[in-house]
Write an enzyme that holds these catalytic residues in place. Structure first.
Site, PDB file in Angstrom:
ATOM      1  N   HIS A  75       0.831  -1.219   0.000  1.00  0.00           N
ATOM      2  CA  HIS A  75       0.000   0.000   0.000  1.00  0.00           C
ATOM      3  C   HIS A  75       0.859   1.260   0.000  1.00  0.00           C
ATOM      4  O   HIS A  75       0.434   2.299   0.493  1.00  0.00           O
ATOM      5  CB  HIS A  75      -0.934   0.047   1.222  1.00  0.00           C
TER       6      HIS A  75
ATOM      7  N   SER B  25      15.477  21.535 -15.922  1.00  0.00           N
ATOM      8  CA  SER B  25      14.283  22.322 -16.200  1.00  0.00           C
ATOM      9  C   SER B  25      14.723  23.610 -16.885  1.00  0.00           C
ATOM     10  O   SER B  25      15.811  24.113 -16.630  1.00  0.00           O
ATOM     11  CB  SER B  25      13.589  22.635 -14.869  1.00  0.00           C
TER      12      SER B  25
ATOM     13  N   LYS C  17      16.571  21.693 -10.676  1.00  0.00           N
ATOM     14  CA  LYS C  17      15.875  20.444 -11.000  1.00  0.00           C
ATOM     15  C   LYS C  17      16.689  19.474 -11.826  1.00  0.00           C
ATOM     16  O   LYS C  17      17.478  19.837 -12.683  1.00  0.00           O
ATOM     17  CB  LYS C  17      14.570  20.742 -11.777  1.00  0.00           C
TER      18      LYS C  17
ATOM     19  N   GLU D  26       9.636   8.551 -16.925  1.00  0.00           N
ATOM     20  CA  GLU D  26       8.333   9.183 -17.172  1.00  0.00           C
ATOM     21  C   GLU D  26       7.861   8.904 -18.593  1.00  0.00           C
ATOM     22  O   GLU D  26       6.683   8.627 -18.836  1.00  0.00           O
ATOM     23  CB  GLU D  26       8.430  10.694 -16.958  1.00  0.00           C
TER      24      GLU D  26
END
Ligand code: ARG
Length: 460
Positions: free
Chosen positions: A157, A278, A284, A291
């Site tokens: 979970h 970024s 970043k 992704e």
């Protein structure tokens, strides 16, 4: 061969927009090598069966090989008016050989030809994909070998559950990929059946030998029924389901990497080789590779739906709808292959596990609570009772901002007189992991067994 010269039945040329709409040459040129291979086998068989002379079959074969060379030199440039790869090759053959070129299509139709080409193409791609999957398994295995003694929180979970050997976690994916490879091998059996010689739909009166072409092209078998032969695309659907499951597996691993790379988890750092920055936020480092893999599932799952829809309700035998199978299948193969490759590179050189934060993670939680209960079980306390007792200890610790290891022996013994000094060693994360020695468990000796299993499997 232009579209107004199919046969003398046609008097007028196609409307140019319909010609473009109808044509598949823009994408089925992908099948060129297979079309040539299939045509060479067909010509040889026609020669051996005496349908054309041996000399004619040799000339046709040579001319087809010339077309292959022309293509590799960029000199074979089909046009929209050729409609598809099959017509384009035949037209070029006739340009080269004159009326002899017109003999190649004897006893064959584009319906069995396209079915043949796509099977040959897919078979080759499946074999390549299998090699790529093995390469990825080997990279994961070598990461696993380096991480036997690194611990990582295990989750259910997405809540901390029990600590694991990081190798155990990685090997779970090696096993998933093994199932993918078995599914590929099984699906390959249905790809590897020759439809050639089914002709348009009913077979042919020409005395061909279907088994000869099947053998020349390394098929295991031929379709028994000519109608099924030209109208079956089950194998394309089946392959796509295998690819969809591969993508499911890659996306699950991707999701874990994305989580692990976040500030919140900090279990991996991404190397500059596989991360991007970024345009706006200078701090970043983004996990674009996993992704994208996660995102590309959409294509493959979508094509699966698309292929099923193309096939649904089609009457026997060939229908032009089948032309729509190609772009889907090409994209499924390309996408899946790209994703396996990108994940292989990511695990090879794109990420490093952060043993500092991993060890901090496994020592700062209650993921050893089950082991406290198991400890009491070894002293004869019934499990359910032990479970209740430990639950109350955890509750008390949380209220006081303590971990289990912070309790004094007196405090332990207040809970149960069975607790002795050895409880402290028993709840160390290393001991917790080591104790899971059931077959397939994360205990180090069991994980070593798994490592050896896979090393043997890959001949390492
Ligand atoms: N381009 C066609 C396809 O991809 C080849 C077969 C055409 N057959 C036909 N009878 N029109 O399906």
């Amino acid at each position: 061969m232009t579209n107004n010269t199919w046969s003398d039945r046609f008097e007028e040329g196609l409307n140019p927009e319909i010609e473009r709409f109808n044509a598949s040459i823009g994408f089925d040129i992908e099948l060129l090598q297979e079309d040539l291979d299939g045509s060479i086998a067909h010509a040889r068989m026609l020669g051996e069966c005496g349908v054309i002379s041996f000399d004619e079959s040799i000339q046709i074969e040579r001319a087809l090989e010339e077309i292959r060379s022309e293509n590799s030199l960029g000199q074979f440039i089909p046009e929209i008016s050729d409609e598809d790869v099959h017509f384009a090759v035949e037209k070029r053959l006739i340009e080269k050989l004159g009326s002899l070129g017109k003999k190649l299509h004897t006893g064959r139709s584009r319906n069995d030809q396209v079915g043949l080409d796509i099977r040959l193409w897919l078979r080759r791609k499946m074999d390549f994909l299998d090699k790529e999957l093995e390469g990825f398994q080997i990279v994961l295995l070598s990461k696993a070998e380096q991480s036997l003694n690194i611990l990582i929180p295990g989750y259910t979970h997405l809540q901390r559950a029990q600590p694991l050997s990081l190798a155990h976690h990685l090997l779970a994916y090696v096993e998933m990929l093994e199932r993918d490879r078995k599914r590929l091998a099984d699906a390959r059996k249905r790809v590897n059946v020759s439809p050639l010689g089914a002709a348009a739909l009913a077979g042919t009166s020409v005395p061909i030998d279907r088994r000869k072409t099947a053998k020349l092209l390394n098929f295991d078998d031929i379709y028994l029924n000519s109608l099924d032969a030209v109208s079956d695309r089950d194998f394309a659907v089946e392959f796509t389901t295998v690819a969809a499951l591969i993508m499911v597996h890659l996306s699950r691993l991707s999701e874990e990497v994305i989580l692990w790379a976040s500030e919140e988890f900090s279990f991996v750092s991404l190397t500059d080789r596989c991360a991007t920055g970024s345009s706006l936020m200078p701090q970043k480092k983004n996990p674009d590779v996993p992704e994208l893999v996660r995102g590309k599932c959409g294509r493959v799952f979508g094509h699966l739906q698309g292929l099923l829809t193309i096939m649904k309700g089609l009457p026997l035998a060939y229908n032009k709808d089948f032309q729509e199978d190609k772009e889907a299948l090409f994209d499924v193969v390309r996408t899946t292959q790209d994703c396996v490759n990108a994940m292989t590179i990511l695990f090879h050189e794109g990420l490093e596990f952060r043993s500092d934060s991993l060890s901090r993670a496994v020592t700062s939680d209650f993921s050893n609570a089950t082991d406290v209960a198991d400890y009491l079980v070894t002293k004869g306390v019934p499990f359910r009772e032990a479970y209740q007792l430990v639950g109350s200890v955890v509750k008390r610790c949380i209220q006081q901002g303590l971990l289990l290891r912070d309790l004094t022996l007196d405090q332990w013994q207040e809970v149960s007189p069975f607790f002795q000094k050895d409880i402290y060693d028993r709840i160390l994360p290393k001991a917790v992991v080591a104790s899971r020695t059931s077959e397939g468990g994360t205990g180090f000796i069991r994980v070593e067994e798994q490592l050896n299993h896979w090393k043997n499997r890959f001949g390492l």
